[in-house]
Enzyme design. Structure first.
Site, PDB file in Angstrom:
ATOM      1  N   MET A  31       1.124  -1.061   0.261  1.00 29.20           N
ATOM      2  CA  MET A  31       0.265  -0.014  -0.203  1.00 29.20           C
ATOM      3  C   MET A  31       0.725   1.231  -0.141  1.00 29.20           C
ATOM      4  O   MET A  31       2.072   1.318   0.596  1.00 29.20           O
ATOM      5  CB  MET A  31      -0.592   0.493   1.704  1.00 29.20           C
ATOM      6  CG  MET A  31      -1.750  -1.294   1.186  1.00 29.20           C
ATOM      7  SD  MET A  31      -2.814  -0.751   2.640  1.00 29.20           S
ATOM      8  CE  MET A  31      -1.724  -1.719   4.178  1.00 29.20           C
ATOM      9  N   GLY A  55       1.176   4.048   5.200  1.00 29.54           N
ATOM     10  CA  GLY A  55       1.661   3.447   3.605  1.00 29.54           C
ATOM     11  C   GLY A  55       2.359   1.861   4.474  1.00 29.54           C
ATOM     12  O   GLY A  55       3.203   1.592   5.842  1.00 29.54           O
ATOM     13  N   SER A  56       2.578   0.427   3.834  1.00 26.49           N
ATOM     14  CA  SER A  56       2.586  -0.467   4.717  1.00 26.49           C
ATOM     15  C   SER A  56       2.100  -1.407   3.710  1.00 26.49           C
ATOM     16  O   SER A  56       2.182  -1.424   2.337  1.00 26.49           O
ATOM     17  CB  SER A  56       1.609  -0.161   5.671  1.00 26.49           C
ATOM     18  OG  SER A  56       0.713   0.222   5.778  1.00 26.49           O
ATOM     19  N   ARG A  57       1.509  -3.183   4.285  1.00 27.33           N
ATOM     20  CA  ARG A  57       2.003  -4.026   3.231  1.00 27.33           C
ATOM     21  C   ARG A  57       0.727  -5.000   4.294  1.00 27.33           C
ATOM     22  O   ARG A  57       1.028  -4.884   5.296  1.00 27.33           O
ATOM     23  CB  ARG A  57       3.368  -4.822   3.142  1.00 27.33           C
ATOM     24  CG  ARG A  57       3.540  -6.004   2.179  1.00 27.33           C
ATOM     25  CD  ARG A  57       4.578  -6.238   1.873  1.00 27.33           C
ATOM     26  NE  ARG A  57       5.208  -8.012   2.099  1.00 27.33           N
ATOM     27  CZ  ARG A  57       5.808  -8.324   2.461  1.00 27.33           C
ATOM     28  NH1 ARG A  57       7.506  -7.033   2.513  1.00 27.33           N
ATOM     29  NH2 ARG A  57       6.131  -9.834   3.046  1.00 27.33           N
TER      30      ARG A  57
END
Length: 232
Positions: free
Chosen positions: A101, A189-191
């Site tokens: 993301m 922001g990340s995953r």
């Protein structure tokens, strides 16, 4: 129901974002008092903060057995991997689908497939680029182990990134959720990693754009082979 131009751009905001929008708006007022051009920059920042915390309604596929994406973003990794030990899913590799993301994606996370939360496990870690493979083990994360009505078990892990500094999880062990229910959020922001049960083939490919709560990742009851295409 008709679709208006306003509804195309204005989306509901998750309650978690209200305080951040209020802070950004207050700073914007001060910037206008200092120098008008700075105020317009602050206005843009305030709009972006609102946009980051947007929580649009999604239409989740209703057919039993369909596993959907838990996050908006792009499939960045697709490979066998051993799930985090704290989830209790064993030490055998499972097919891992990673959805990255960016700061422009919606960051509300949704459960891939209906089931009971058997484990919620938080793990402190680093804040490496979430697109890297090693982020699955080294970064700060929060994982869920989920058991479906048919007894299959899978995992979904929220992973912090370079900018993300707060992982939020709204569920607890023992909760039962439907497919597409909101279970968490990661700021900035990340995953998300999804560990598929043994024998379940992914129906997505690297580079594919995902929509949380809507894009099908896998079919738990299907016999279709894993997708081998590429994004063009």
């Amino acid at each position: 129901m008709s679709v208006s131009m306003l509804s195309t751009f204005v989306k509901p905001m998750h309650p978690e974002g209200r305080k951040f929008v209020a802070i950004a708006a207050a700073i914007t007022v001060l910037l206008f008092l200092l120098w008008e051009p700075l105020g317009w920059i602050g206005t843009g920042l305030t709009i972006w903060v609102y946009y980051f915390f947007r929580d649009p309604p999604r239409v989740t596929p209703a057919r039993e057995g369909l596993m959907i994406s838990p996050a908006d973003g792009v499939v960045s990794l697709l490979q066998p991997a051993v799930p985090p030990a704290e989830l209790g899913l064993g030490d055998a590799p499972m097919t891992r689908v990673s959805v990255f993301m960016s700061v422009f994606n919606c960051h509300v996370n949704r459960l891939p497939l209906a089931g009971r939360i058997t484990k919620v496990a938080y793990h402190k870690g680093l804040f490496l680029n979430a697109s890297l493979d090693k982020a699955s083990l080294d970064n700060e994360r929060n994982g869920l182990a989920v058991e479906t009505a048919s007894g299959q078990r899978y995992g979904v892990v929220q992973i912090a990134g370079l900018v993300a500094r707060r992982i939020l999880c709204f569920v607890k062990e023992g909760d039962t959720l439907a497919t597409g229910d909101r279970f968490g959020l990661i700021r900035f922001g990340s995953r998300l990693d999804i560990y598929l049960p043994e024998g379940v083939q992914p129906l997505v490919c690297i580079g594919q754009t995902m929509i949380a709560g809507e894009t099908v990742i896998a079919d738990m009851t299907g016999t279709e082979s894993a997708r081998t295409g590429e994004v063009r």
